[in-house]
Scaffold this motif. Structure first.
Motif, short mmCIF file in Angstrom:
data_model
loop_
_atom_site.label_atom_id
_atom_site.label_comp_id
_atom_site.label_asym_id
_atom_site.label_seq_id
_atom_site.Cartn_x
_atom_site.Cartn_y
_atom_site.Cartn_z
N GLY A 138 0.79 -1.22 0.00
CA GLY A 138 0.00 0.00 0.00
C GLY A 138 0.82 1.28 0.00
O GLY A 138 0.25 2.37 -0.07
N LEU A 139 2.14 1.16 0.06
CA LEU A 139 3.00 2.34 0.10
C LEU A 139 3.25 2.88 -1.31
O LEU A 139 3.44 2.12 -2.25
N LEU A 140 3.27 4.19 -1.43
CA LEU A 140 3.51 4.86 -2.71
C LEU A 140 4.76 5.72 -2.61
O LEU A 140 5.07 6.26 -1.54
N ASN A 141 5.46 5.84 -3.71
CA ASN A 141 6.63 6.71 -3.73
C ASN A 141 6.20 8.17 -3.58
O ASN A 141 5.12 8.57 -4.01
N ARG A 142 7.06 8.95 -2.95
CA ARG A 142 6.76 10.36 -2.72
C ARG A 142 6.49 11.06 -4.06
O ARG A 142 7.22 10.88 -5.03
N PRO A 143 5.43 11.86 -4.16
CA PRO A 143 5.11 12.50 -5.44
C PRO A 143 6.08 13.63 -5.77
O PRO A 143 6.51 14.38 -4.89
N TYR A 144 6.43 13.72 -7.03
CA TYR A 144 7.24 14.84 -7.49
C TYR A 144 6.33 16.05 -7.75
O TYR A 144 5.10 15.93 -7.81
N ASN A 145 6.93 17.20 -7.93
CA ASN A 145 6.17 18.42 -8.20
C ASN A 145 5.75 18.41 -9.67
O ASN A 145 6.57 18.63 -10.56
N ALA A 146 4.49 18.13 -9.92
CA ALA A 146 4.02 17.97 -11.30
C ALA A 146 4.11 19.27 -12.09
O ALA A 146 4.28 19.25 -13.30
N ASP A 147 3.99 20.41 -11.41
CA ASP A 147 4.07 21.70 -12.10
C ASP A 147 5.49 22.05 -12.50
O ASP A 147 5.71 22.73 -13.50
N ASN A 148 6.45 21.59 -11.72
CA ASN A 148 7.85 21.90 -12.01
C ASN A 148 8.72 20.74 -11.54
O ASN A 148 9.44 20.84 -10.54
N PRO A 149 8.67 19.60 -12.23
CA PRO A 149 9.37 18.41 -11.73
C PRO A 149 10.89 18.55 -11.70
O PRO A 149 11.53 18.03 -10.80
N SER A 150 11.46 19.24 -12.68
CA SER A 150 12.92 19.35 -12.72
C SER A 150 13.33 20.62 -13.45
O SER A 150 12.53 21.24 -14.16
N LYS A 151 14.59 20.98 -13.25
CA LYS A 151 15.14 22.17 -13.92
C LYS A 151 16.60 21.92 -14.21
O LYS A 151 17.36 21.49 -13.33
N VAL A 152 16.99 22.18 -15.45
CA VAL A 152 18.41 22.15 -15.80
C VAL A 152 18.96 23.55 -15.58
O VAL A 152 18.53 24.51 -16.22
N ASN A 153 19.88 23.68 -14.64
CA ASN A 153 20.42 24.98 -14.26
C ASN A 153 21.49 25.46 -15.25
O ASN A 153 22.01 24.68 -16.05
N ASP A 154 21.80 26.73 -15.17
CA ASP A 154 22.77 27.33 -16.09
C ASP A 154 24.14 26.67 -15.99
O ASP A 154 24.90 26.65 -16.97
N ASP A 155 24.48 26.13 -14.82
CA ASP A 155 25.79 25.50 -14.64
C ASP A 155 25.79 24.02 -15.05
O ASP A 155 26.78 23.32 -14.84
N GLY A 156 24.68 23.55 -15.61
CA GLY A 156 24.61 22.16 -16.06
C GLY A 156 24.13 21.18 -15.02
O GLY A 156 23.92 20.00 -15.32
N THR A 157 23.93 21.63 -13.78
CA THR A 157 23.37 20.76 -12.75
C THR A 157 21.86 20.63 -12.96
O THR A 157 21.24 21.42 -13.68
N VAL A 158 21.28 19.62 -12.33
CA VAL A 158 19.85 19.36 -12.48
C VAL A 158 19.20 19.37 -11.10
O VAL A 158 19.68 18.71 -10.17
N THR A 159 18.12 20.11 -10.97
CA THR A 159 17.37 20.16 -9.72
C THR A 159 16.09 19.33 -9.87
O THR A 159 15.32 19.54 -10.81
N LEU A 160 15.89 18.39 -8.96
CA LEU A 160 14.67 17.60 -8.91
C LEU A 160 13.76 18.17 -7.81
O LEU A 160 14.23 18.42 -6.69
#
Length: 417
Positions: A138-160
């Motif tokens: 019955g356990l579910l994985n934590r939901p990601y932010n559907a409006d803004n799931p990820s962002k590729v930053n200017d320095d090439g890093t990725v924010t989840l």
């Protein structure tokens, strides 16, 4: 005479009670075989920690120095365990782990046993929860932010980005392949909302799975049965301006720069000059409409279809009637002439006709500054394919209702990271 009768009756009843008690005491000794019954001291504060297919019982031991061990029964005494009494200090805590249980609510019975084999009266602890596969399923994985799931930053890093975690969530494990082709695992705590990956290999997927506890103080952390895959991570790539071309559709503002010379024609807004000098009218870096009346429209061709046009940047002239409010419309079609509208952009039915021709409103931009600096705006989520753009300018910085100026425009498409 009456008084004497009452006293005699009371006395007679008292004698009968005394004789009856003596008889019962004698009978009780007969049942015990004439032996004295001794009960070992009981532990106190018995409780438990919930676990996955196991539990841990704990208690404060009895101060009775004669206690040698404890016996614990469960499953209607079909199962049991003996535990040596290692301490008799009530301030200490004895702990007993009981494993190999099924997912169930158990009742345990505990006895103290002294060195002579005398047992205490039974002490029961009920509704001991043991968790297992049913709970885990019955356990579910934590939901990601559907409006803004990820962002590729200017320095090439990725924010989840994640949504708020459940109160019983402990952590979420992020599993990905780094730029050295090594599978890496990182944790995001339940109190955190985002995690930055500095070495994610482009084009690879990110998986994640979460862990939970049934309640505070549980023995075990339980992970979900399966990992989830994070939505495709995308980045903005600027559209190639070398493909852009002018359009002059019905009711468009004059795009050829007739009034101010050919150097103020529409193609100046994609000459790539985002510098301070790029705002200069006299340096001929801007577009200046000719004989327009707000709202006014202009159209151009991006040169190819973009499946996820996601961002627009705009810069205004360093003076005067620079655009501060405008709509961005887009369409993909094999016949742009068929998508032409007949109503002027000042008409109240203009937007409805645009939609009827297949155009989509990608953004309604309202700038709160004077419109001169570079400003970036995200377009609608999940847009249709877009090749042709129409801008409908509705207001300018100086408040006039005639011509308008734009210095530079850029578009960015979303592609896989």
């Amino acid at each position: 005479m009456k008084t004497f009768t009452r006293i005699s009756l009371v006395t007679l009843l008292a004698i009968m009670v005394i004789l009856g008690c003596d008889k019962k005491d004698t009978a009780f000794r007969d049942y015990l075989g004439g032996k004295e019954v001794i009960y070992a001291g009981l532990p106190s504060n018995v409780s438990y920690f919930a676990g996955y297919l196991r539990t841990q019982l704990y208690w404060n031991p009895s101060p009775d120095q004669t206690i040698a061990k404890y016996v614990i029964y469960w499953n209607n005494k079909a199962d049991s365990i003996l535990v040596n009494a290692t301490t008799h200090k009530p301030s200490d805590t004895m702990r007993v782990m009981i494993s190999n249980l099924k997912e169930y609510s158990y009742a345990f019975t505990i006895y103290s046993i002294d060195g002579q084999g005398n047992r205490s009266i039974p002490l029961e602890i009920n509704n001991v929860k043991v968790y297992g596969p049913i709970y885990k399923a019955g356990l579910l994985n934590r939901p990601y932010n559907a409006d803004n799931p990820s962002k590729v930053n200017d320095d090439g890093t990725v924010t989840l980005n994640f949504n708020k975690a459940d109160t019983i969530n402990i952590t979420t494990v992020i599993e990905y392949t780094n730029t050295s082709d090594v599978v890496v695992k990182k944790n995001i705590d339940s109190s955190q909302y985002s995690l930055i990956l500095s070495d994610l290999k482009p084009g690879t997927s990110v998986k994640y799975y979460s862990s939970y506890i049934p309640f505070v103080g549980s023995l075990d952390t339980v992970f979900t049965n399966e990992a989830s895959t994070f939505p495709e991570i995308k980045k903005y790539v600027e559209c190639d301006k070398s493909l852009w071309a002018e359009l002059q559709m019905p009711n468009d503002a004059q795009t050829l720069g007739t009034a101010y010379g050919p150097e103020t024609r529409l193609n100046r807004i994609w000459d790539g000059d985002w510098s301070e000098g790029g705002r200069d009218f006299w340096g001929s870096h801007i577009f200046h409409s000719n004989q327009a009346h707000l709202p006014a429209q202009l159209s151009f061709d991006l040169g190819k279809d973009y499946n996820e046009l996601g961002r627009i940047a705009e810069m205004g002239r360093s003076c005067c009637a620079t655009a501060t409010a405008f709509e961005v419309w887009g369409i993909s079609t094999n016949d742009i002439n068929a998508a032409a509208t007949s109503k002027p952009s000042t008409d109240a039915g203009w937007a409805d006709e645009m939609r009827s021709k297949g155009w989509t409103l990608l953004k309604d931009v309202v700038r709160t500054d004077n419109g001169q600096a570079i400003a970036t705006f995200d377009l609608i989520k999940n847009p249709p394919p877009v090749r042709y753009i129409r801008l409908r300018v509705k207001a300018v910085a100086d408040g006039s209702s005639g011509d308008f100026q734009i210095a530079e425009v850029g578009f960015w498409n979303m592609v896989q990271f």
